[in-house]
Design a protein around this motif. Structure first.
Motif, PDB file in Angstrom:
ATOM      1  N   SER A 167      39.153  15.023   3.884  1.00  0.00           N
ATOM      2  CA  SER A 167      38.030  14.501   4.669  1.00  0.00           C
ATOM      3  C   SER A 167      37.212  15.632   5.275  1.00  0.00           C
ATOM      4  N   GLY A 168      37.889  16.743   5.630  1.00  0.00           N
ATOM      5  CA  GLY A 168      37.149  17.891   6.157  1.00  0.00           C
ATOM      6  C   GLY A 168      36.492  18.702   5.066  1.00  0.00           C
ATOM      7  N   PHE A 169      37.241  19.010   4.017  1.00  0.00           N
ATOM      8  CA  PHE A 169      36.745  19.850   2.929  1.00  0.00           C
ATOM      9  C   PHE A 169      35.599  19.174   2.171  1.00  0.00           C
ATOM     10  N   ALA A 170      35.800  17.911   1.794  1.00  0.00           N
ATOM     11  CA  ALA A 170      34.780  17.211   1.008  1.00  0.00           C
ATOM     12  C   ALA A 170      33.503  16.985   1.815  1.00  0.00           C
ATOM     13  N   GLN A 171      33.651  16.739   3.133  1.00  0.00           N
ATOM     14  CA  GLN A 171      32.463  16.506   3.960  1.00  0.00           C
ATOM     15  C   GLN A 171      31.596  17.766   4.026  1.00  0.00           C
ATOM     16  N   VAL A 172      32.242  18.923   4.140  1.00  0.00           N
ATOM     17  CA  VAL A 172      31.484  20.178   4.145  1.00  0.00           C
ATOM     18  C   VAL A 172      30.799  20.385   2.798  1.00  0.00           C
ATOM     19  N   MET A 173      31.523  20.166   1.723  1.00  0.00           N
ATOM     20  CA  MET A 173      30.964  20.374   0.386  1.00  0.00           C
ATOM     21  C   MET A 173      29.827  19.420   0.082  1.00  0.00           C
ATOM     22  N   TRP A 174      29.895  18.211   0.659  1.00  0.00           N
ATOM     23  CA  TRP A 174      28.909  17.170   0.327  1.00  0.00           C
ATOM     24  C   TRP A 174      27.486  17.593   0.692  1.00  0.00           C
ATOM     25  N   TYR A 175      27.356  18.319   1.786  1.00  0.00           N
ATOM     26  CA  TYR A 175      26.026  18.693   2.253  1.00  0.00           C
ATOM     27  C   TYR A 175      25.763  20.200   2.143  1.00  0.00           C
ATOM     28  N   ILE A 193      34.305  28.855  10.373  1.00  0.00           N
ATOM     29  CA  ILE A 193      34.446  28.518  11.799  1.00  0.00           C
ATOM     30  C   ILE A 193      35.463  27.397  12.010  1.00  0.00           C
ATOM     31  N   PRO A 194      35.410  26.278  11.235  1.00  0.00           N
ATOM     32  CA  PRO A 194      36.448  25.241  11.408  1.00  0.00           C
ATOM     33  C   PRO A 194      37.863  25.774  11.228  1.00  0.00           C
ATOM     34  N   LEU A 195      38.060  26.661  10.247  1.00  0.00           N
ATOM     35  CA  LEU A 195      39.408  27.196  10.018  1.00  0.00           C
ATOM     36  C   LEU A 195      39.861  28.081  11.174  1.00  0.00           C
ATOM     37  N   ILE A 196      38.958  28.906  11.682  1.00  0.00           N
ATOM     38  CA  ILE A 196      39.309  29.770  12.820  1.00  0.00           C
ATOM     39  C   ILE A 196      39.679  28.921  14.032  1.00  0.00           C
ATOM     40  N   LEU A 197      38.861  27.888  14.325  1.00  0.00           N
ATOM     41  CA  LEU A 197      39.150  27.005  15.462  1.00  0.00           C
ATOM     42  C   LEU A 197      40.465  26.256  15.258  1.00  0.00           C
ATOM     43  N   THR A 198      40.733  25.875  14.015  1.00  0.00           N
ATOM     44  CA  THR A 198      41.979  25.157  13.714  1.00  0.00           C
ATOM     45  C   THR A 198      43.195  26.005  14.068  1.00  0.00           C
ATOM     46  N   PHE A 199      43.215  27.251  13.622  1.00  0.00           N
ATOM     47  CA  PHE A 199      44.367  28.110  13.878  1.00  0.00           C
ATOM     48  C   PHE A 199      44.465  28.492  15.351  1.00  0.00           C
ATOM     49  N   LEU A 200      43.319  28.693  15.999  1.00  0.00           N
ATOM     50  CA  LEU A 200      43.349  29.035  17.420  1.00  0.00           C
ATOM     51  C   LEU A 200      43.931  27.894  18.252  1.00  0.00           C
ATOM     52  N   PHE A 201      43.452  26.675  18.010  1.00  0.00           N
ATOM     53  CA  PHE A 201      43.927  25.541  18.800  1.00  0.00           C
ATOM     54  C   PHE A 201      45.370  25.183  18.445  1.00  0.00           C
ATOM     55  N   LEU A 247      43.570  18.869  12.974  1.00  0.00           N
ATOM     56  CA  LEU A 247      42.606  19.689  13.711  1.00  0.00           C
ATOM     57  C   LEU A 247      41.520  20.218  12.785  1.00  0.00           C
ATOM     58  N   PHE A 248      41.910  20.616  11.564  1.00  0.00           N
ATOM     59  CA  PHE A 248      40.909  21.071  10.601  1.00  0.00           C
ATOM     60  C   PHE A 248      39.905  19.964  10.304  1.00  0.00           C
ATOM     61  N   ALA A 249      40.400  18.743  10.105  1.00  0.00           N
ATOM     62  CA  ALA A 249      39.493  17.620   9.828  1.00  0.00           C
ATOM     63  C   ALA A 249      38.533  17.389  10.991  1.00  0.00           C
ATOM     64  N   ILE A 250      39.034  17.517  12.216  1.00  0.00           N
ATOM     65  CA  ILE A 250      38.169  17.327  13.387  1.00  0.00           C
ATOM     66  C   ILE A 250      37.082  18.390  13.429  1.00  0.00           C
ATOM     67  N   PHE A 251      37.455  19.658  13.299  1.00  0.00           N
ATOM     68  CA  PHE A 251      36.480  20.740  13.442  1.00  0.00           C
ATOM     69  C   PHE A 251      35.523  20.814  12.258  1.00  0.00           C
ATOM     70  N   ALA A 252      36.007  20.573  11.050  1.00  0.00           N
ATOM     71  CA  ALA A 252      35.127  20.617   9.879  1.00  0.00           C
ATOM     72  C   ALA A 252      34.083  19.511   9.951  1.00  0.00           C
ATOM     73  N   ASN A 253      34.521  18.305  10.289  1.00  0.00           N
ATOM     74  CA  ASN A 253      33.569  17.196  10.389  1.00  0.00           C
ATOM     75  C   ASN A 253      32.670  17.340  11.603  1.00  0.00           C
ATOM     76  N   LEU A 254      33.193  17.937  12.677  1.00  0.00           N
ATOM     77  CA  LEU A 254      32.361  18.168  13.859  1.00  0.00           C
ATOM     78  C   LEU A 254      31.242  19.151  13.543  1.00  0.00           C
ATOM     79  N   ILE A 302      31.343  11.321  11.655  1.00  0.00           N
ATOM     80  CA  ILE A 302      31.909  10.762  12.885  1.00  0.00           C
ATOM     81  C   ILE A 302      33.118   9.885  12.566  1.00  0.00           C
ATOM     82  N   ALA A 303      33.020   9.070  11.512  1.00  0.00           N
ATOM     83  CA  ALA A 303      34.162   8.238  11.118  1.00  0.00           C
ATOM     84  C   ALA A 303      35.364   9.092  10.746  1.00  0.00           C
ATOM     85  N   HIS A 304      35.113  10.225  10.061  1.00  0.00           N
ATOM     86  CA  HIS A 304      36.208  11.124   9.689  1.00  0.00           C
ATOM     87  C   HIS A 304      36.824  11.791  10.923  1.00  0.00           C
ATOM     88  N   ILE A 305      35.992  12.125  11.907  1.00  0.00           N
ATOM     89  CA  ILE A 305      36.528  12.688  13.153  1.00  0.00           C
ATOM     90  C   ILE A 305      37.450  11.676  13.826  1.00  0.00           C
TER      91      ILE A 305
END
Length: 869
Positions: free
Chosen positions: A440-448, A462-470, A502-509, A527-530
């Protein structure tokens, strides 16, 4: 004589609904037969539409008749007697409507009529073929409540059958055919919850909405319009998936608030039967997205839409045929409709499968090659994962069906449902959740984004960095005790789910913020994916790191009859005796019940029961928040089914709060306990009663011990002291007028019993009335003491009292902390908001597509280029 007018009206309405559904189905079929789409035969079309309108009116007539029977307590009808009672509040009478099979079928029928009217109004081009399918479905559903017997053939079960016709062998009806019970058996106590007022209608709306894309798909295959159906069907598919998902979550929250297994999902077969079509509907929505962009996955979309509806029918068969037996706490008993249910399901399986096989070669298939950096590929993989998750649940849930089929053909099988169903399903579904979060995170980024390695890598950085930090922050906070501890070496699957959610949240965010800068309506999917990722995060912590805080630290077994878990994970609370419990000081304060017109629960100690269990006398003023609602001696209406146990929690900082877990002793179902929940920012405290003393009528009292004492004398009762302070004449006791005549006398003793930390006033009464002696004892439930004023010795100026003892009042209680469960519930709202945005957007696009024709894809391509830029 029994007045059967309302039942006759209801039954006539059922027959009219059934006949009008047949007429509407045939007329719509003839209107579209051998006609191009949108060029229907007008006369047949008008007849089909008119017949459907009659069908709608008839369905409303059925609903009005059935609710009148329930609301007016017409217990001459079996449905009203078996599902309602005189003292149910109005909102629970609504629940009675769909507690039974017939009422729930009627609810489903009603939603189909509403959706059918919307299709007629807004989809005129597809009206005839789609409504032919709709009316055909209504034909089968109304047959389920027809209640007609032809020889040995029973068609449907009528909600309007009289008691004397249903219970023909009951002796009372042989003596008096017009006998009407004074009260009904009542609503299942577990269903007496406000979520049961709104959860079933929501879920059945989701079931009904699944018919709409199915009807469009069948109509498209029938008319050879293989592509155009997706335009009107797409918003409906999203709507069905959203409503079904909300209905599922409502059921989960009902279980969380009402059942005492300590969670919100138990992988019960009936829960699974709803979960499966929801997954395939979500998958269908994603393949529709793929088709709109690349004109591929059309065949897959057909299959998923059709399978979703057929799985709804299969869920109906599972829950209502009785085939699950004791495998589910939710399933209905068999009303003799299993054959009819199977026919209903088989008819649409044959229709749908036969039609898609016949048209398969004609359905356009794109030979476009999907590369690693193709967004469509990853969305398709996500849909496939959803289907695999659905299949895993379906395969295990269907074991009773498999056994039944093998038995039907004469073969025995040893297949059985898993002993630990939660562990079995979770083992697989955890990985499904991990895959969905990643995709849901990866495909959403690729879609646009542009489909090249560098652009996608930059977008994911950035989503990956935030994922590992959190993730590192959460693990660190767990180590120092601020969050649940996650052991990486033992619980690596939980760490993976934490990372991926967390990756799905940050990537979709990140994509949501990007899309909102361009056009806010495009961000619905993100938003639905988040929301979905938040649900996964909440499930991870609330289910994986739930903590029992009521551990038995006394070193004693409560009972050898209790399972080990109950002896280990529950705390024994004596009334008004504080007990330390894992950071809380907990005090059980007493038993309370609901009193009509009083906003808060009322202590049972100030209510004196009467012969009518629904009426009590006030022993003292019923006062709350400075307002007196009833005075001493007033008769009050009570709801005695449920007892609420006041449990006060005192935290280390001195703050206190009160929980009110509920319990009911049911003759057939035993102790039915419902939890109460205190929600904090980072956790829920979940409390329920596990065991209570025997009810008053079953308590065993010791032999009475006689005490002869004078004023100010003391009685020693076990560990307590009781003092007689005086006597006084009285004309009433516990609010009851004794109707004393000349020569009669009643004397009330004023005694005080000193407990551990509280004093209790007790007033036994000695009565001489009509030259007969009577004695009215008084009790202290906290201490398990009953004192009877036995006699008066005027010569010695002494008074005789009999003292009996029993078990002190107590509860055995379980308390659990569920971390971050609020994030899961918030995620539901976020996901629903995303769905709504997507539905609005796709509905506008569908209307624009209808008007713009071939120009629309060009406009969409330009929009995507702007977003990428």
């Amino acid at each position: 004589m029994i007045n059967t007018f309302i039942g006759d009206l209801g039954h006539f309405s059922v027959i009219l609904a059934f006949v009008s559904a047949i007429v509407s189905a045939l007329a719509y079929f003839m209107a579209s037969y051998r006609q191009p789409l949108g060029q229907d035969k007008l006369d047949w079309k008008l007849l089909g539409r008119g017949a459907f309108f009659v069908h709608v009116i008839a369905v409303l007539g059925i609903i009005g008749s059935l609710f009148e029977i329930i609301y007016s307590h017409r217990y001459e009808y079996h449905y009203a007697w078996s599902h309602s009672s005189n003292h149910l509040p109005t909102h629970y009478m609504i629940s009675c409507f769909w507690e039974g099979q017939e009422g729930s079928f009627l609810l489903w029928i009603f939603w189909h009529t509403v959706l059918g009217l919307l299709l007629i109004k807004y989809n005129r081009k597809w009206e005839a073929p789609a409504m032919a399918v709709f009316a055909f479905v209504q034909l089968f559903l109304t047959s389920m409540i027809l209640g007609v017997v032809i020889g040995d053939l029973k068609i449907g079960s009528s909600p309007f059958i009289l008691m004397r016709d249903f219970m023909t062998d009951a002796p009372v009806f042989k003596l008096d055919p017009n006998f009407v019970p004074k009260d009904g058996t009542g609503l299942n106590p577990l269903l007496q919850n406000y979520w049961m007022v709104i959860h079933p209608p929501t879920l059945f709306l989701g079931f009904a909405a699944a018919l709409v894309p199915f009807a469009f798909a069948i109509a498209a295959l029938w008319k050879g319009e293989y592509k155009e159906w997706l335009k009107p069907a797409f918003p409906w598919t999203l709507f069905a998936a959203m409503i079904m998902g909300v209905g599922i979550i409502m059921g989960a929250y009902w279980a969380y608030e009402t059942l005492n297994f300590g969670g919100y999902w138990n992988w019960d077969p009936v829960e699974n039967a709803v979960y499966i079509p929801w997954l395939t509907l979500i998958a269908a929505a994603h393949t529709m997205v793929i088709y709109k962009r690349s004109k591929s996955a059309l065949r897959t979309t057909y299959l998923l839409v059709i399978v979703s509806f057929l799985l709804v029918l299969y869920a109906t068969f599972l829950t209502r045929s009785g085939i699950l037996g004791n495998a589910s706490v939710h399933s209905f008993t068999d009303l003799g409709l299993s054959g009819q249910l199977f026919t209903y399901m088989a008819a649409f399986v044959v229709l749908a499968v036969g039609l898609i096989i016949y048209r398969w070669k004609n359905i356009p298939a794109t030979q476009k090659e999907l590369t690693t950096y193709s967004a469509e590929l990853w969305v398709f993989i996500g849909a496939a994962v959803l289907c695999l998750g659905a299949f895993q649940v379906l395969a295990t849930t269907s074991i009773p069906v498999y056994n039944s089929f093998m038995g039907f053909i004469g073969l025995k099988t040893n297949a059985a449902l898993p002993a630990d169903q939660i562990a079995h399903y979770t083992k697989f579904q955890l990985w499904v959740g991990v895959a969905i979060a990643v995709l849901s995170g990866f495909a959403q980024v690729m879609w646009y984004r542009k489909n090249d390695k560098e652009n996608i890598s930059n977008a994911l950085a950035i989503p990956l960095i935030l994922t590992f930090l959190f993730s590192a922050l959460f693990l660190l906070l767990g180590k120092i005790g601020w969050m649940p501890t996650v052991d990486i070496t033992k619980e690596w699957i939980c760490v993976i789910l934490l990372l991926t959610s967390l990756f799905a949240i940050f990537a979709n965010l990140s994509m949501m913020l990007t899309l909102m800068q361009k056009k806010i309506s495009l961000s619905g999917g993100a938003i639905a994916h988040i929301g979905m990722a938040m649900i996964l995060f909440g499930i991870l912590y609330s289910a994986g790191y739930s903590k029992v805080v009521s551990e038995n630290m006394s070193g004693l077994l409560y009972s050898r009859e209790f399972p080990d878990e109950m002896n280990r994970d529950n705390v024994l609370l004596w009334r008004n005796q504080p007990t330390e419990m894992s950071g809380y000081k907990v005090t059980y304060k007493g038993q309370f019940i609901e009193v009509k017109d009083v906003p808060e629960y009322v202590n049972k100690q100030i209510l004196f029961p009467t012969a009518d269990p629904y009426k009590s006398l006030a022993r003292a003023n019923i006062k709350q928040n400075g307002k007196v609602y009833f005075k001493t001696g007033d008769t009050v209406e009570v709801y005695p089914e449920n007892t609420y146990y006041q449990v006060e929690y005192k935290q280390k900082d001195g703050k206190t709060f009160t929980l009110w877990p509920r319990a009911q002793v049911n003759e057939e179902m035993g102790l039915l306990a419902s939890p109460d929940i205190k929600s904090f920012a980072n956790r829920d405290l979940y409390t329920h009663v596990s065991s209570i003393p025997q009810p008053d009528e079953e308590r065993e009292w010791s032999e009475s011990k006689e005490h002869l004492i004078g004023i100010k004398d003391t009685i020693f009762i076990n560990d307590y002291v009781a003092v007689l302070y005086g006597l006084e004449k009285t004309n009433a006791v516990q609010g009851i007028d004794l109707n004393l005549a000349a020569g009669d006398v009643a004397v009330q003793a004023d005694m005080k019993v000193f407990g551990e930390d509280k004093e209790y006033h007790i007033h036994p009464v000695f009565v001489i009335k009509d030259k007969l002696v009577g004695r009215i004892p008084d009790e202290v439930d906290d201490l398990g003491i009953r004192i009877t004023f036995n006699n008066i010795d005027p010569v010695m100026n002494k008074f005789s009292f009999g003292v009996e003892t029993t078990q002190k009042d107590y509860i055995i209680m379980k308390a659990m902390e569920k971390p971050f469960i609020s994030i899961m519930w918030i995620g539901v709202f976020v996901m629903t908001g995303g769905f709504i945005m997507a539905i609005v957007r796709r509905n506008k696009e569908s209307k624009a597509d209808s008007s713009d024709g071939n120009d629309r894809p060009k406009v969409m391509a330009k929009q995507r280029k702007k977003i990428v830029a």
